[in-house]
Design an enzyme around this catalytic site. Sequence first.
Site, PDB file in Angstrom:
ATOM      1  CB  CYS A  71       9.124   0.985  12.836  1.00 33.84           C
ATOM      2  SG  CYS A  71       9.202   2.241  14.041  1.00 33.84           S
TER       3      CYS A  71
HETATM    4  N1  SAJ Z   1       0.194   0.987   6.465  1.00 31.89           N
HETATM    5  C1  SAJ Z   1      -0.458   0.398   5.367  1.00 31.89           C
HETATM    6  N2  SAJ Z   1      -1.517  -0.428   5.626  1.00 31.89           N
HETATM    7  C2  SAJ Z   1      -1.939  -0.675   6.919  1.00 31.89           C
HETATM    8  C3  SAJ Z   1      -1.245  -0.054   8.014  1.00 31.89           C
HETATM    9  C4  SAJ Z   1      -0.177   0.774   7.750  1.00 31.89           C
HETATM   10  O1  SAJ Z   1      -0.106   0.598   4.216  1.00 31.89           O
HETATM   11  O2  SAJ Z   1      -2.903  -1.412   7.077  1.00 31.89           O
HETATM   12  C5  SAJ Z   1       1.354   1.852   6.197  1.00 31.89           C
HETATM   13  C6  SAJ Z   1       1.184   3.265   6.729  1.00 31.89           C
HETATM   14  O3  SAJ Z   1       0.551   4.081   5.773  1.00 31.89           O
HETATM   15  C7  SAJ Z   1       2.634   3.697   6.954  1.00 31.89           C
HETATM   16  C8  SAJ Z   1       3.306   2.401   7.363  1.00 31.89           C
HETATM   17  O4  SAJ Z   1       2.454   1.348   6.952  1.00 31.89           O
HETATM   18  O5  SAJ Z   1       3.214   4.166   5.755  1.00 31.89           O
HETATM   19  C9  SAJ Z   1       3.559   2.286   8.872  1.00 31.89           C
HETATM   20  O6  SAJ Z   1       2.454   2.756   9.580  1.00 31.89           O
HETATM   21  P1  SAJ Z   1       1.999   2.011  10.955  1.00 31.89           P
HETATM   22  O7  SAJ Z   1       0.917   2.795  11.547  1.00 31.89           O
HETATM   23  O8  SAJ Z   1       1.751   0.617  10.649  1.00 31.89           O
HETATM   24  O9  SAJ Z   1       3.272   2.006  11.865  1.00 31.89           O
HETATM   25  P2  SAJ Z   1       4.313   3.070  12.458  1.00 31.89           P
HETATM   26  O10 SAJ Z   1       5.592   2.885  11.750  1.00 31.89           O
HETATM   27  O11 SAJ Z   1       3.773   4.428  12.501  1.00 31.89           O
HETATM   28  O12 SAJ Z   1       4.426   2.518  13.936  1.00 31.89           O
HETATM   29  C10 SAJ Z   1       4.740   1.174  14.100  1.00 31.89           C
HETATM   30  C11 SAJ Z   1       3.763   0.647  15.133  1.00 31.89           C
HETATM   31  N3  SAJ Z   1       3.895  -0.775  15.243  1.00 31.89           N
HETATM   32  C12 SAJ Z   1       2.867  -1.535  15.516  1.00 31.89           C
HETATM   33  O13 SAJ Z   1       1.738  -1.115  15.609  1.00 31.89           O
HETATM   34  C13 SAJ Z   1       3.176  -2.971  15.716  1.00 31.89           C
HETATM   35  C14 SAJ Z   1       4.067   1.262  16.468  1.00 31.89           C
HETATM   36  O14 SAJ Z   1       3.266   0.666  17.467  1.00 31.89           O
HETATM   37  C15 SAJ Z   1       5.545   1.019  16.814  1.00 31.89           C
HETATM   38  O15 SAJ Z   1       5.873   1.537  18.043  1.00 31.89           O
HETATM   39  C16 SAJ Z   1       6.351   1.692  15.756  1.00 31.89           C
HETATM   40  O16 SAJ Z   1       6.074   1.052  14.531  1.00 31.89           O
HETATM   41  C17 SAJ Z   1       7.817   1.516  16.158  1.00 31.89           C
HETATM   42  O17 SAJ Z   1       8.354   2.485  16.704  1.00 31.89           O
HETATM   43  O18 SAJ Z   1       8.315   0.438  15.989  1.00 31.89           O
END
Ligand code: SAJ
Length: 415
Positions: free
Chosen positions: A257
């Site tokens: 995403c």
């Molecule tokens: N990440 C960072 N720093 C942070 C948070 C995450 O570097 O503070 C990185 C993670 O390591 C990862 C990436 O970002 O590589 C994405 O991780 P994530 O946990 O932020 O998100 P996803 O892709 O696993 O899920 C997101 C979520 N979106 C939100 O929380 C708004 C999820 O709720 C959505 O349903 C999903 O995208 C989606 O399907 O869109």
Amino acid sequence: MKVGIVGLGYVGLPLAVAFCEAGHEVVGVDVSAQGVEAVRAGDSYVEDVADARLTAALPRLVATTRYAELAKCEALVVAVPTPLTRNREPDLGPLVSSARSIGSVLQHGQLVVLESTTYPGTTREQLVPLLEESGLSAGVDFNVAFSPERVDPGRTDHTLRTTPKIVAGLTPECHRRAVALYGEVCDEVVEVSTPEAAELAKLLENIFRSVNIALVNELAVLCDRMGIDVFEVVDAASTKPYGFMRFEPGPGLGGHCLPVDPFYLAWRAREYGTPTEFIELAGEVNQTMPHYCAEKVAHALNEHSKSVRGSCVAILGVSYKAGVGDLRESPALKIMQILRDQGATLAYHDEHVPALTQLELSSEPLDVVLDGCDAAVIITHHPGVDLQAVVDRAPLVVDFRGATRGLTTSNVVLL
Ligand code: SAJ
């Protein structure tokens, strides 16, 4: 009710099981015959759906590759991938082909809901015309709505049922039926006025994360130059009880995403002559992080009078985030490819990812990868990894997640 789910992936399969658990009959359609076979065997390939839950749902769940089976359903939910092309533009290929197939079996009175994340206008301008190739009219002969998926892989504190579900119909009747449908599997349904508003709300949720993660990643690069510990800075700022939201700097963005969604909006905004520099800049900053991290490893080795070429580098954690085995767009793959191209010998330890076919590597026990390594690199910090052993055994540790902070170490280089 009989509900059809198109696309039995990380969004569609949990949804199919949820509707079965709510007492409904489900027809699950997927282009992958292998995937359909696995579902029929109760063998879940989606981490968030345990085999036991899938097996329990099977009496109500028909998995098939045949779209014709959908003709018996009252409601159809479309949850197919919306990736990017090589030029980082929206690739609606899977959506267009599934919508065409649905159009060829569409029945009077059916409801079709799109869940795939996409740019505002897709439901009305792409999905509806394709469904109307059936000769039926949207809002008259059949109903259409958009309801964005909010699956967060690995998250356990919130589920499909407890996560509020945004819904918007093309017409009031489309809306009413979609609200009723999701009321079956979600405790709270959030109604918005148009599919476009719902499509954009979903993008905003993920762009918000992409932009804020880019901010702390850019700060991490600056802190490195200033000789300041970015993790200490984020910790300190996070003590503010209001007005600040914590995001972790790291090796970049992975998943299906965050590395994708911003570019859907940036592309669409161009049609309105509105450059979304914020979004694009965040995308660029996050995309450069794997390169910055590879340089950091090279620099740290150099401090030990070693070059990348000929060094044995132990990679700890390769999935895109902690606690999951999902590799999509994982920054680890990019970092490992760069180090390998520079002549490093790689080994990795990740119990969530048994094999990395694209790098012809398999996960090895922690003590095996640490044995004789020149550097251990923490890319994804899975819970349960013995970090004290890592800092005790590896001559050099490069930690992109701040996981070793608090351990007594002299050989750690942080992001
Ligand atoms: N990440 C960072 N720093 C942070 C948070 C995450 O570097 O503070 C990185 C993670 O390591 C990862 C990436 O970002 O590589 C994405 O991780 P994530 O946990 O932020 O998100 P996803 O892709 O696993 O899920 C997101 C979520 N979106 C939100 O929380 C708004 C999820 O709720 C959505 O349903 C999903 O995208 C989606 O399907 O869109």
